[in-house]
Design a protein around this motif. Structure first.
Motif, PDB file in Angstrom:
ATOM      1  N   UNK A   2      35.995  49.258  37.955  1.00  0.00           N
ATOM      2  CA  UNK A   2      35.556  48.033  38.620  1.00  0.00           C
ATOM      3  C   UNK A   2      34.039  47.880  38.575  1.00  0.00           C
ATOM      4  N   UNK A   3      33.602  46.632  38.477  1.00  0.00           N
ATOM      5  CA  UNK A   3      32.184  46.315  38.623  1.00  0.00           C
ATOM      6  C   UNK A   3      31.832  46.391  40.112  1.00  0.00           C
ATOM      7  N   UNK A   4      30.565  46.545  40.412  1.00  0.00           N
ATOM      8  CA  UNK A   4      30.133  46.658  41.812  1.00  0.00           C
ATOM      9  C   UNK A   4      30.596  45.473  42.645  1.00  0.00           C
ATOM     10  N   UNK A   5      30.524  44.273  42.081  1.00  0.00           N
ATOM     11  CA  UNK A   5      30.942  43.071  42.813  1.00  0.00           C
ATOM     12  C   UNK A   5      32.421  43.154  43.189  1.00  0.00           C
ATOM     13  N   UNK A   6      33.238  43.691  42.293  1.00  0.00           N
ATOM     14  CA  UNK A   6      34.668  43.832  42.558  1.00  0.00           C
ATOM     15  C   UNK A   6      34.918  44.928  43.583  1.00  0.00           C
ATOM     16  N   UNK A   7      34.172  46.013  43.510  1.00  0.00           N
ATOM     17  CA  UNK A   7      34.325  47.100  44.479  1.00  0.00           C
ATOM     18  C   UNK A   7      34.030  46.616  45.886  1.00  0.00           C
ATOM     19  N   UNK A   8      33.036  45.737  46.029  1.00  0.00           N
ATOM     20  CA  UNK A   8      32.699  45.205  47.359  1.00  0.00           C
ATOM     21  C   UNK A   8      33.850  44.370  47.925  1.00  0.00           C
ATOM     22  N   UNK A   9      34.563  43.629  47.064  1.00  0.00           N
ATOM     23  CA  UNK A   9      35.666  42.783  47.529  1.00  0.00           C
ATOM     24  C   UNK A   9      36.767  43.623  48.168  1.00  0.00           C
ATOM     25  N   UNK A  10      37.030  44.779  47.624  1.00  0.00           N
ATOM     26  CA  UNK A  10      38.204  45.574  47.984  1.00  0.00           C
ATOM     27  C   UNK A  10      37.856  46.842  48.776  1.00  0.00           C
ATOM     28  N   UNK A  11      36.605  47.027  49.099  1.00  0.00           N
ATOM     29  CA  UNK A  11      36.133  48.278  49.714  1.00  0.00           C
ATOM     30  C   UNK A  11      36.870  48.665  50.986  1.00  0.00           C
ATOM     31  N   UNK A  12      37.256  47.712  51.813  1.00  0.00           N
ATOM     32  CA  UNK A  12      37.865  48.022  53.106  1.00  0.00           C
ATOM     33  C   UNK A  12      39.394  48.083  53.048  1.00  0.00           C
ATOM     34  N   UNK A  37      44.616  46.362  42.965  1.00  0.00           N
ATOM     35  CA  UNK A  37      43.532  45.438  42.652  1.00  0.00           C
ATOM     36  C   UNK A  37      42.785  45.898  41.401  1.00  0.00           C
ATOM     37  N   UNK A  38      42.442  47.166  41.352  1.00  0.00           N
ATOM     38  CA  UNK A  38      41.683  47.702  40.214  1.00  0.00           C
ATOM     39  C   UNK A  38      42.492  47.628  38.925  1.00  0.00           C
ATOM     40  N   UNK A  39      43.786  47.925  39.003  1.00  0.00           N
ATOM     41  CA  UNK A  39      44.630  47.830  37.805  1.00  0.00           C
ATOM     42  C   UNK A  39      44.685  46.389  37.314  1.00  0.00           C
ATOM     43  N   UNK A  40      44.836  45.459  38.225  1.00  0.00           N
ATOM     44  CA  UNK A  40      44.871  44.036  37.843  1.00  0.00           C
ATOM     45  C   UNK A  40      43.588  43.580  37.191  1.00  0.00           C
ATOM     46  N   UNK A  41      42.456  43.987  37.745  1.00  0.00           N
ATOM     47  CA  UNK A  41      41.168  43.605  37.157  1.00  0.00           C
ATOM     48  C   UNK A  41      40.983  44.239  35.780  1.00  0.00           C
ATOM     49  N   UNK A  42      41.377  45.496  35.648  1.00  0.00           N
ATOM     50  CA  UNK A  42      41.265  46.191  34.365  1.00  0.00           C
ATOM     51  C   UNK A  42      42.115  45.501  33.300  1.00  0.00           C
ATOM     52  N   UNK A  43      43.343  45.146  33.663  1.00  0.00           N
ATOM     53  CA  UNK A  43      44.231  44.473  32.720  1.00  0.00           C
ATOM     54  C   UNK A  43      43.741  43.068  32.386  1.00  0.00           C
ATOM     55  N   UNK A  54      34.305  36.828  26.869  1.00  0.00           N
ATOM     56  CA  UNK A  54      33.408  37.843  27.430  1.00  0.00           C
ATOM     57  C   UNK A  54      34.070  38.504  28.642  1.00  0.00           C
ATOM     58  N   UNK A  55      33.832  39.798  28.775  1.00  0.00           N
ATOM     59  CA  UNK A  55      34.393  40.501  29.920  1.00  0.00           C
ATOM     60  C   UNK A  55      33.289  40.785  30.926  1.00  0.00           C
ATOM     61  N   UNK A  56      33.644  40.722  32.149  1.00  0.00           N
ATOM     62  CA  UNK A  56      32.703  40.970  33.232  1.00  0.00           C
ATOM     63  C   UNK A  56      33.508  41.014  34.510  1.00  0.00           C
ATOM     64  N   UNK A  57      32.846  40.943  35.649  1.00  0.00           N
ATOM     65  CA  UNK A  57      33.557  40.965  36.915  1.00  0.00           C
ATOM     66  C   UNK A  57      34.551  39.808  37.010  1.00  0.00           C
ATOM     67  N   UNK A  58      35.737  40.084  37.525  1.00  0.00           N
ATOM     68  CA  UNK A  58      36.734  39.044  37.790  1.00  0.00           C
ATOM     69  C   UNK A  58      36.740  38.888  39.297  1.00  0.00           C
ATOM     70  N   UNK A  59      36.091  37.822  39.751  1.00  0.00           N
ATOM     71  CA  UNK A  59      35.899  37.627  41.184  1.00  0.00           C
ATOM     72  C   UNK A  59      36.868  36.588  41.719  1.00  0.00           C
ATOM     73  N   UNK A  60      37.034  36.541  42.998  1.00  0.00           N
ATOM     74  CA  UNK A  60      37.891  35.546  43.627  1.00  0.00           C
ATOM     75  C   UNK A  60      37.387  34.150  43.278  1.00  0.00           C
ATOM     76  N   UNK A  61      38.315  33.305  42.910  1.00  0.00           N
ATOM     77  CA  UNK A  61      37.948  31.927  42.571  1.00  0.00           C
ATOM     78  C   UNK A  61      37.355  31.789  41.178  1.00  0.00           C
ATOM     79  N   UNK A  62      37.328  32.875  40.385  1.00  0.00           N
ATOM     80  CA  UNK A  62      36.794  32.797  39.018  1.00  0.00           C
ATOM     81  C   UNK A  62      37.783  32.037  38.139  1.00  0.00           C
ATOM     82  N   UNK A  63      37.256  31.352  37.169  1.00  0.00           N
ATOM     83  CA  UNK A  63      38.105  30.644  36.212  1.00  0.00           C
ATOM     84  C   UNK A  63      38.345  31.506  34.994  1.00  0.00           C
TER      85      UNK A  63
END
Length: 82
Positions: free
Chosen positions: A37-47, A56-62, A73-82
């Protein structure tokens, strides 16, 4: 569902939909993808509970694998991303 079944399903989906649209199907077990996970993604799911973090991490990786297959391009997949 076994690992073999998952890949058979992936291949069947790809075969049925190729030609209709750009399609990428990625599959993997729910494992320890948290370090992917990218740092931005880790912050979303930290708690969240450990099981939810793994899902969550498996879904983002896939998602990134599928995006890469499509040449996106690959990068953070954030909530509300297109």
């Amino acid at each position: 569902m076994t690992g073999r079944d998952i890949y058979t399903l992936r291949d069947e989906i790809t075969k049925r939909f190729s030609g209709l649209c750009d399609l990428a199907v990625a599959c993997a077990g729910i494992g320890d993808h948290y370090t992917d996970l990218f740092e931005e993604e880790q912050r979303i799911i930290a708690e969240a509970a450990p099981k939810r973090r793994r899902e969550f991490a498996a879904g983002r990786s896939l998602a990134r694998q599928a995006m890469s297959t499509l040449g996106l391009p690959t990068g953070p997949v954030l909530r509300g991303s297109s």
